[in-house]
Design a protein around this motif. Structure first.
Motif, PDB file in Angstrom:
ATOM      1  N   ARG A   9      86.177  45.793  47.131  1.00 45.07           N
ATOM      2  CA  ARG A   9      84.898  45.467  46.484  1.00 45.07           C
ATOM      3  C   ARG A   9      85.117  45.011  45.041  1.00 45.07           C
ATOM      4  N   ASP A  10      85.994  45.712  44.335  1.00 45.19           N
ATOM      5  CA  ASP A  10      86.291  45.326  42.950  1.00 45.19           C
ATOM      6  C   ASP A  10      86.857  43.912  42.896  1.00 45.19           C
ATOM      7  N   LEU A  11      87.763  43.617  43.794  1.00 46.13           N
ATOM      8  CA  LEU A  11      88.366  42.282  43.831  1.00 46.13           C
ATOM      9  C   LEU A  11      87.316  41.221  44.132  1.00 46.13           C
ATOM     10  N   GLU A  13      84.105  41.377  43.581  1.00 48.16           N
ATOM     11  CA  GLU A  13      83.231  41.257  42.411  1.00 48.16           C
ATOM     12  C   GLU A  13      83.905  40.447  41.310  1.00 48.16           C
ATOM     13  N   GLN A  14      85.207  40.645  41.120  1.00 50.85           N
ATOM     14  CA  GLN A  14      85.946  39.876  40.121  1.00 50.85           C
ATOM     15  C   GLN A  14      85.973  38.398  40.482  1.00 50.85           C
ATOM     16  N   LEU A  15      86.173  38.097  41.773  1.00 47.54           N
ATOM     17  CA  LEU A  15      86.189  36.695  42.206  1.00 47.54           C
ATOM     18  C   LEU A  15      84.844  36.016  41.967  1.00 47.54           C
ATOM     19  N   ALA A  17      82.503  36.949  39.795  1.00 45.44           N
ATOM     20  CA  ALA A  17      82.286  36.835  38.351  1.00 45.44           C
ATOM     21  C   ALA A  17      83.084  35.682  37.764  1.00 45.44           C
ATOM     22  N   ARG A  18      84.323  35.541  38.194  1.00 45.32           N
ATOM     23  CA  ARG A  18      85.158  34.440  37.690  1.00 45.32           C
ATOM     24  C   ARG A  18      84.600  33.097  38.124  1.00 45.32           C
ATOM     25  N   SER A  21      81.627  32.331  35.994  1.00 44.30           N
ATOM     26  CA  SER A  21      81.997  32.006  34.609  1.00 44.30           C
ATOM     27  C   SER A  21      82.587  30.612  34.492  1.00 44.30           C
TER      28      SER A  21
END
Length: 71
Positions: A9-11, A13-15, A17-18, A21
């Motif tokens: 899930r963290d990964l 979410e990071q993808l 968000a990136r 951005s």
């Protein structure tokens, strides 16, 4: 369906968000999801073949002690 771990899930979410951005839409014609699906679908047959053969693409075929290919 695969169960996601906290790290998964963290990964994800990071993808997302990136992607946002960098101005990339997470979904849509040229979005993050389409690119990820493409990568998974392209990699799945290769991963399956590696599992079937017992070695990765580009690696030497495993041999028996006498140097003959393993069967």
């Amino acid at each position: 369906m695969a169960r996601l771990t906290g790290l998964d899930r963290d990964l994800a979410e990071q993808l997302v968000a990136r992607a946002r951005s960098e101005g990339l839409n997470p979904v849509g014609e040229n979005g993050l999801l389409k690119g990820l699906v493409k990568l998974v679908l392209e990699g799945a047959p290769e991963a399956g073949m590696s599992e079937h053969l017992g070695y990765e693409k580009g690696d030497s075929e495993p041999t028996d002690d006498d140097g003959a290919p393993s069967s």
